[in-house]
Design a protein around this motif. Structure first.
Motif, PDB file in Angstrom:
ATOM      1  N   TRP A 372       0.829  -1.204   0.000  1.00 39.63           N
ATOM      2  CA  TRP A 372       0.000   0.000   0.000  1.00 39.63           C
ATOM      3  C   TRP A 372       0.868   1.261   0.000  1.00 39.63           C
ATOM      4  O   TRP A 372       0.578   2.222  -0.709  1.00 39.63           O
ATOM      5  N   LYS A 373       1.948   1.237   0.784  1.00 38.44           N
ATOM      6  CA  LYS A 373       2.845   2.399   0.856  1.00 38.44           C
ATOM      7  C   LYS A 373       3.499   2.647  -0.505  1.00 38.44           C
ATOM      8  O   LYS A 373       3.622   3.790  -0.956  1.00 38.44           O
ATOM      9  N   ASN A 386      -7.130  13.548  -4.061  1.00 38.64           N
ATOM     10  CA  ASN A 386      -8.511  13.289  -4.474  1.00 38.64           C
ATOM     11  C   ASN A 386      -8.663  11.850  -4.995  1.00 38.64           C
ATOM     12  O   ASN A 386      -8.733  11.624  -6.215  1.00 38.64           O
ATOM     13  N   PRO A 387      -8.719  10.848  -4.097  1.00 40.16           N
ATOM     14  CA  PRO A 387      -8.787   9.436  -4.503  1.00 40.16           C
ATOM     15  C   PRO A 387     -10.039   9.054  -5.291  1.00 40.16           C
ATOM     16  O   PRO A 387     -10.077   7.987  -5.907  1.00 40.16           O
ATOM     17  N   ALA A 413      -7.815  -2.750  -2.671  1.00 47.24           N
ATOM     18  CA  ALA A 413      -7.921  -3.004  -1.224  1.00 47.24           C
ATOM     19  C   ALA A 413      -7.483  -1.772  -0.435  1.00 47.24           C
ATOM     20  O   ALA A 413      -8.100  -1.402   0.573  1.00 47.24           O
ATOM     21  N   LEU A 414      -6.422  -1.106  -0.916  1.00 45.08           N
ATOM     22  CA  LEU A 414      -5.945   0.127  -0.281  1.00 45.08           C
ATOM     23  C   LEU A 414      -7.027   1.204  -0.318  1.00 45.08           C
ATOM     24  O   LEU A 414      -7.337   1.837   0.700  1.00 45.08           O
ATOM     25  N   LEU A 415      -7.627   1.403  -1.487  1.00 43.47           N
ATOM     26  CA  LEU A 415      -8.664   2.435  -1.639  1.00 43.47           C
ATOM     27  C   LEU A 415      -9.893   2.132  -0.790  1.00 43.47           C
ATOM     28  O   LEU A 415     -10.514   3.039  -0.220  1.00 43.47           O
ATOM     29  N   LYS A 416     -10.195   0.831  -0.650  1.00 43.48           N
ATOM     30  CA  LYS A 416     -11.343   0.420   0.170  1.00 43.48           C
ATOM     31  C   LYS A 416     -11.078   0.721   1.648  1.00 43.48           C
ATOM     32  O   LYS A 416     -11.947   1.243   2.357  1.00 43.48           O
ATOM     33  N   LYS A 449     -14.777  -4.622  10.912  1.00 44.06           N
ATOM     34  CA  LYS A 449     -14.728  -4.448   9.457  1.00 44.06           C
ATOM     35  C   LYS A 449     -13.454  -4.942   8.813  1.00 44.06           C
ATOM     36  O   LYS A 449     -13.397  -5.173   7.627  1.00 44.06           O
ATOM     37  N   MET A 450     -12.414  -5.109   9.625  1.00 47.22           N
ATOM     38  CA  MET A 450     -11.092  -5.434   9.076  1.00 47.22           C
ATOM     39  C   MET A 450     -11.103  -6.812   8.419  1.00 47.22           C
ATOM     40  O   MET A 450     -11.628  -7.766   8.947  1.00 47.22           O
TER      41      MET A 450
END
Length: 452
Positions: A372-373, A386-387, A413-416, A449-450
């Protein structure tokens, strides 16, 4: 995790008591046997183990206490007895001028501990310096200087002088400018008469406000003899136990200090500079029982981020600003806090989640965070701010994945997770800031939620 096996047994014991329909003799004796075995394996003194066992049996078979009341009573008794043998918390309060003298035998981790505490208090806005007065161990001054240079803390050493008192005199004017002075003293292979005399002379010269004995957790019950000897000869005011994460004997070292009436002040729980904690028996036991320790987690956060950065992030959250760059900063800080296993152990309600998920899944999640990083670093400034652009133009996801060396599903997954966190923060942070109660609320919500 620190004393993981003991923690597992304690959690199972409390669960068995809480879920039992009847507390019959066989159940109680089985729980006591498991507890005895775990405490002895943690190197706790056998006489203390026997004392706790007898108290539990006595209360369990007391006919005057009935039903649910008895179960709650025994769980409380177990908790209180374990807190008692861990000792009382010593409050370390900083005055205007503080000089802490560190004593201990070779190999205890004195120099590293000084570096960790220097970083700990510097992050909290204190003016800190270190002074090297170990003139016997080869390369001791150089090692202390290297440790302090890494964390940008001033360090006063003299590589030529072999008289500790003269070194102090040489730098006394400069040292006087600091709020907290951490003094490294000479060590030995054993507590010799010459060492005791030198410690006393150094302590008088520097006018130490605290004298801390640094000991390694792997010496177990031997800590009792060492703490007693230093208490009588050098007048130590507290103990710092290092390497708590790498031995099963930590319980012996902790309880041994309580037996001789010397409080444990800090514990070292890893190799990183921020992996040192104030020792709080209640919080420590809470973590062992899988109930988390938010206070210790908050302390860790302060250890990896300075107060100005925390204030800046807090202000942005209160204003409802949370971009992918903010998320990346949070992920970087999380990486400095330690492994996901350690962090989850500190969050209330996550202890059992951690057990169910397993170590392998946690490692997978940690690897996912690294991806993700990299994905955020592959985005344009416009995308970071602005994702929602990714929802309008999905081709952007493919480009980011290619640049980061990960799959498109990793980017999705990162954006979620980002979207979920932003919603949670919007509903959880008000003008009062992120207090412990809010953190607990968010942690529980996040836990549901994780996805691993």
């Amino acid at each position: 995790m620190v004393l993981e096996k003991l923690g597992n047994v304690l959690r199972k014991a409390t669960d068995k008591i809480a879920n039992a329909v009847f507390l019959d003799k066989n159940l109680v004796e089985g729980i006591v046997r498991d507890l005895q075995r775990a405490l002895i394996e943690a190197d706790v003194n056998v006489s203390l183990v026997k004392e706790i066992s007898e108290k539990i049996k006595k209360e369990a078979f007391d006919e005057r206490i009935k039903g649910v009341e008895k179960k709650e009573h025994i769980i409380k008794l177990l908790h209180d007895e374990l807190v008692r043998i861990l000792g009382e918390k010593k409050e370390v309060v900083l005055g205007k001028k503080n000089v802490w003298l560190f004593v201990g035998l070779y190999g205890s981790g004195k120099t590293t501990t000084i570096g960790k505490l220097a970083a700990y208090y510097a992050k909290r806005g204190k003016k800190v310096c270190a002074v090297g007065l170990d003139v016997h161990r080869p390369a001791a001054p150089e090692q202390l200087k290297q440790v302090c240079d890494k964390i940008n803390v001033p360090c006063f050493v003299d590589l030529e002088e072999k008289n500790a008192l003269k070194i102090w005199e040489k730098f006394s004017k400069e040292i006087g400018k600091y709020e907290l002075v951490l003094v490294d003293s000479a060590g030995r292979d054993a507590l010799e008469k010459s060492l005791i005399e030198e410690i006393k002379k150094v302590s008088d010269k520097v006018k130490a406000t605290e004298s801390f004995l640094v000991m390694s957790a792997d010496i177990g019950q031997t800590a009792k003899k060492q703490a007693q000897a230093f208490k009588e000869s050098a007048g130590i005011t507290g103990v710092i136990i290092t390497k708590m994460d790498s031995t099963a004997k930590g319980g012996g070292a902790l309880t041994a200090c309580h037996e001789v009436g010397v409080p444990v002040v800090f514990i070292g729980v890893g190799e990183k500079m921020n992996e040192i904690e104030i020792f709080e028996p209640e919080g420590f036991l809470s973590r062992l029982l899988g109930m988390g320790d938010l206070k210790a987690l908050m302390e860790k956060i302060h250890s990896v981020m300075d107060s100005k950065e925390l204030e800046r992030q807090q202000k942005r959250l209160e204003e409802g600003k949370f971009t992918l760059r903010d998320l990346q900063t949070q992920l970087d800080s999380m990486g400095q806090l330690g492994s996901m296993d350690k962090i989850m152990g500190m969050i209330p309600g996550f202890g059992k989640v951690k057990e169910k998920v397993g170590e392998e899944k946690l490692e997978e999640q940690q690897a996912k965070v690294q991806k993700w990083k990299h994905a955020i670093n592959s985005m344009t400034p416009e995308e970071i701010e602005n994702p929602s652009l990714f929802e309008k133009q999905t081709s952007r996801i493919q480009r980011v994945a290619h640049g980061a060396g990960c799959s498109t599903s990793d980017v999705r997954a990162l954006l979620k997770q980002y979207k979920m966190l932003k919603e949670m923060i919007a509903g959880g942070v008000g003008e009062g800031g992120m207090d412990q109660k809010t953190m607990m609320k968010l942690a529980k919500k996040f836990g549901k939620k994780m996805r691993f």
